[in-house]
Write a protein that holds these residues in place. Structure first.
Motif, PDB file in Angstrom:
ATOM      1  N   LEU A  62      -1.945  14.203   4.338  1.00  0.00           N
ATOM      2  CA  LEU A  62      -2.876  13.204   3.981  1.00  0.00           C
ATOM      3  C   LEU A  62      -4.125  12.853   4.805  1.00  0.00           C
ATOM      4  N   ASP A  63      -5.160  12.695   4.224  1.00  0.00           N
ATOM      5  CA  ASP A  63      -6.418  12.338   4.986  1.00  0.00           C
ATOM      6  C   ASP A  63      -7.269  11.544   4.031  1.00  0.00           C
ATOM      7  N   SER A  64      -8.180  11.010   4.776  1.00  0.00           N
ATOM      8  CA  SER A  64      -9.075  10.022   3.901  1.00  0.00           C
ATOM      9  C   SER A  64      -9.524  10.502   2.532  1.00  0.00           C
ATOM     10  N   ARG A  65      -9.665  12.059   2.451  1.00  0.00           N
ATOM     11  CA  ARG A  65     -10.456  12.452   1.264  1.00  0.00           C
ATOM     12  C   ARG A  65      -9.317  12.591   0.132  1.00  0.00           C
ATOM     13  N   VAL A  66      -7.986  12.795   0.638  1.00  0.00           N
ATOM     14  CA  VAL A  66      -6.995  12.520  -0.508  1.00  0.00           C
ATOM     15  C   VAL A  66      -6.905  11.220  -0.837  1.00  0.00           C
ATOM     16  N   VAL A  67      -6.987  10.249   0.111  1.00  0.00           N
ATOM     17  CA  VAL A  67      -6.972   8.633  -0.408  1.00  0.00           C
ATOM     18  C   VAL A  67      -7.958   8.422  -1.446  1.00  0.00           C
ATOM     19  N   TYR A  68      -9.325   8.888  -1.166  1.00  0.00           N
ATOM     20  CA  TYR A  68     -10.376   8.618  -2.070  1.00  0.00           C
ATOM     21  C   TYR A  68     -10.065   9.431  -3.402  1.00  0.00           C
ATOM     22  N   ASP A  69      -9.628  10.608  -3.529  1.00  0.00           N
ATOM     23  CA  ASP A  69      -9.457  11.306  -4.840  1.00  0.00           C
ATOM     24  C   ASP A  69      -8.555  10.484  -5.579  1.00  0.00           C
ATOM     25  N   LEU A 121      -0.561   9.581  -4.061  1.00  0.00           N
ATOM     26  CA  LEU A 121      -0.286  10.045  -2.473  1.00  0.00           C
ATOM     27  C   LEU A 121       0.943  10.819  -2.354  1.00  0.00           C
ATOM     28  N   ARG A 122       1.957  10.558  -3.014  1.00  0.00           N
ATOM     29  CA  ARG A 122       3.211  10.860  -2.555  1.00  0.00           C
ATOM     30  C   ARG A 122       3.310  12.553  -2.961  1.00  0.00           C
ATOM     31  N   ASN A 123       2.303  12.894  -3.856  1.00  0.00           N
ATOM     32  CA  ASN A 123       2.447  14.361  -4.129  1.00  0.00           C
ATOM     33  C   ASN A 123       1.792  15.229  -2.787  1.00  0.00           C
ATOM     34  N   ALA A 162     -11.199   7.792   9.964  1.00  0.00           N
ATOM     35  CA  ALA A 162     -10.547   8.328   9.198  1.00  0.00           C
ATOM     36  C   ALA A 162      -9.054   8.778   9.524  1.00  0.00           C
ATOM     37  N   THR A 163      -8.923   8.713  10.825  1.00  0.00           N
ATOM     38  CA  THR A 163      -7.519   8.683  11.511  1.00  0.00           C
ATOM     39  C   THR A 163      -6.909   7.611  11.126  1.00  0.00           C
ATOM     40  N   GLY A 164      -7.447   6.321  11.100  1.00  0.00           N
ATOM     41  CA  GLY A 164      -6.924   4.964  10.835  1.00  0.00           C
ATOM     42  C   GLY A 164      -6.648   4.938   9.279  1.00  0.00           C
ATOM     43  N   VAL A 165      -7.416   5.603   8.365  1.00  0.00           N
ATOM     44  CA  VAL A 165      -7.057   5.346   7.056  1.00  0.00           C
ATOM     45  C   VAL A 165      -5.754   6.184   6.596  1.00  0.00           C
ATOM     46  N   LYS A 166      -5.807   7.399   7.391  1.00  0.00           N
ATOM     47  CA  LYS A 166      -4.357   8.165   7.370  1.00  0.00           C
ATOM     48  C   LYS A 166      -3.174   7.325   7.848  1.00  0.00           C
ATOM     49  N   LEU A 167      -3.192   6.877   8.933  1.00  0.00           N
ATOM     50  CA  LEU A 167      -2.304   5.812   9.448  1.00  0.00           C
ATOM     51  C   LEU A 167      -1.878   4.903   8.577  1.00  0.00           C
ATOM     52  N   THR A 168      -2.904   4.340   7.855  1.00  0.00           N
ATOM     53  CA  THR A 168      -2.731   3.096   6.958  1.00  0.00           C
ATOM     54  C   THR A 168      -1.827   3.725   5.732  1.00  0.00           C
ATOM     55  N   ALA A 169      -2.421   4.915   5.154  1.00  0.00           N
ATOM     56  CA  ALA A 169      -1.597   5.459   3.970  1.00  0.00           C
ATOM     57  C   ALA A 169      -0.296   5.754   4.376  1.00  0.00           C
ATOM     58  N   GLY A 204      -7.672   5.933 -10.071  1.00  0.00           N
ATOM     59  CA  GLY A 204      -7.189   4.654 -10.334  1.00  0.00           C
ATOM     60  C   GLY A 204      -5.794   4.291  -9.842  1.00  0.00           C
ATOM     61  N   ASP A 205      -5.569   5.190  -8.499  1.00  0.00           N
ATOM     62  CA  ASP A 205      -4.276   4.756  -7.983  1.00  0.00           C
ATOM     63  C   ASP A 205      -4.496   3.619  -7.088  1.00  0.00           C
ATOM     64  N   LYS A 206      -3.212   2.604  -7.413  1.00  0.00           N
ATOM     65  CA  LYS A 206      -3.464   1.175  -7.071  1.00  0.00           C
ATOM     66  C   LYS A 206      -3.104   1.120  -5.364  1.00  0.00           C
ATOM     67  N   LEU A 207      -2.221   1.997  -4.911  1.00  0.00           N
ATOM     68  CA  LEU A 207      -2.077   2.163  -3.375  1.00  0.00           C
ATOM     69  C   LEU A 207      -3.029   2.737  -2.701  1.00  0.00           C
ATOM     70  N   ALA A 208      -3.804   3.659  -3.375  1.00  0.00           N
ATOM     71  CA  ALA A 208      -5.006   4.436  -2.625  1.00  0.00           C
ATOM     72  C   ALA A 208      -6.120   3.229  -2.527  1.00  0.00           C
ATOM     73  N   LYS A 209      -6.198   2.609  -3.459  1.00  0.00           N
ATOM     74  CA  LYS A 209      -7.276   1.453  -3.705  1.00  0.00           C
ATOM     75  C   LYS A 209      -6.882   0.281  -2.595  1.00  0.00           C
ATOM     76  N   GLU A 210      -5.471   0.022  -2.498  1.00  0.00           N
ATOM     77  CA  GLU A 210      -5.239  -1.157  -1.450  1.00  0.00           C
ATOM     78  C   GLU A 210      -5.415  -0.712  -0.035  1.00  0.00           C
ATOM     79  N   ILE A 211      -5.429   0.795   0.147  1.00  0.00           N
ATOM     80  CA  ILE A 211      -5.700   1.143   1.504  1.00  0.00           C
ATOM     81  C   ILE A 211      -7.111   1.042   1.959  1.00  0.00           C
ATOM     82  N   PHE A 212      -8.262   1.340   1.040  1.00  0.00           N
ATOM     83  CA  PHE A 212      -9.348   1.299   1.172  1.00  0.00           C
ATOM     84  C   PHE A 212      -9.820  -0.667   1.501  1.00  0.00           C
TER      85      PHE A 212
END
Length: 328
Positions: A226-233, A218-220, A198-205, A238-246
């Motif tokens: 920022l955490d993995s839950r925010v990235v998931y949501d 995610l810029r909001n 989860a820490t890694g996902v945040k750093l990637t974001a 349909g956020d393109k960058l969030a999908k790229e993170i996963f």
């Protein structure tokens, strides 16, 4: 997996204690995997381990009495970061408040006057999965816990692999990108934990947001929140960058899993922890990249499964499962 029938008032019970960096969960469990009583205390609120053991005892003992008294308790199993099964000690755990080598099993045994055994938290999860969960009946599997960090337990030929010193199975600290991301806890670079936790996902974001100017939900969110839950949501919307993170996280995890498969040829890899809640967002790229990095003899043989254990009970079940293997 459906649980077996409840125990009778005369059957032996086990206490499972899972010590995490933030909180400690504990419960009383029967041999069928039913958690009869459970609760939780803070780990961080104790500067010394003795006061922690005292508070633990004050919370667990009333549960023992509710369960029928110490006569029914076969023993206590403890899962903790850097827990050593052979010595019963917690050694240099970076995310616990107590430094050095702590004789935890002995301290628990002396306080409760009950037999106690200890292993690391991911090994406890593997034992719990083998006894009560998705690995029931399997003799060869790897358990990977995807939480704040990345833990692992390796079972081969029906036995948990401990190694000569009790510390085997630190797959989260294997190097996946030489010279890669710095890990504050270990001082090493490029470990799996630095990317697939989860820490890694945040750093990637944070890295992807800084490298790109493209629009992202995610810029909001302020960087510190920022955490993995925010990235998931964001990804679900349909956020393109969030999908790229996963996708990126799954590619790293899949590559690492391919290496692990070629090491021990497991029947399955079982994933557990918060990141698995992202479902196919992370599982699909993980499966694809695992298969892509396997040599032919291993391809399309190894299942990637999500743990069957309820997250709230899993840590307690895993620790308690240690008790049934205790001698005597």
């Amino acid at each position: 997996m459906a649980k077996a029938a409840s125990s009778t008032p005369y059957d032996p019970l086990a206490i499972g204690i899972d010590i995490g960096g933030t909180g400690t969960k504990f419960g009383i469990v029967d041999r069928n995997g039913n958690v009869l009583f459970s609760s939780e205390i803070s780990t961080r609120g104790h500067a010394d381990v003795e006061s922690f053991i005292d508070e633990l005892y004050n919370h667990v003992f009333p549960l023992i009495e509710k369960a029928g008294g110490t006569g029914r308790i076969r023993g206590i199993g403890v899962g903790a970061p850097n827990g050593n099964y052979y010595s019963g000690t917690v050694e240099y755990a970076p995310n616990l408040p107590w430094r050095g080598i702590i004789p935890l099993a002995k301290l628990v045994q002396n306080k409760f006057q009950l037999p106690a055994t200890l292993t690391n938290d991911a090994n406890a999860a593997a034992i719990g999965e083998m006894m009560y969960g998705a690995a029931n009946g399997m003799k060869d599997f790897i358990m990977i816990t995807l939480g704040t960090g990345v833990g692992s337990g390796i079972v081969a030929n029906g036995k948990l692999i401990y190694g000569h010193d009790g510390f085997a199975g630190e797959l989260g600290h294997t190097t996946v990108i030489p010279g890669g991301r710095y890990h504050e806890g270990t001082g090493k670079k490029g470990s799996l934990e630095s990317y697939a936790s989860a820490t890694g996902v945040k750093l990637t974001a944070i890295e992807m947001l800084e490298k790109s100017d493209e629009f992202s939900l995610l810029r909001n969110t302020p960087k510190e929140r920022l955490d993995s839950r925010v990235v998931y949501d964001a990804a679900i919307q349909g956020d393109k960058l969030a999908k790229e993170i996963f996708d990126f996280t799954g590619s790293i995890l899949g590559m690492a899993l391919a290496n692990f498969v070629m090491f021990s040829s497991p029947e399955a890899i079982i994933l557990f922890g918060g990141l698995t809640k992202a479902g196919d967002l992370i599982l699909k790229p993980t499966r694809e990249h695992m298969e892509e990095n396997l040599i032919q003899v291993f391809q399309n043989k190894v299942k990637i499964l999500v743990s069957h254990l309820r997250e709230s009970d899993a840590a307690i079940l895993g620790a308690s499962a240690l008790v049934w293997d205790m001698k005597g």
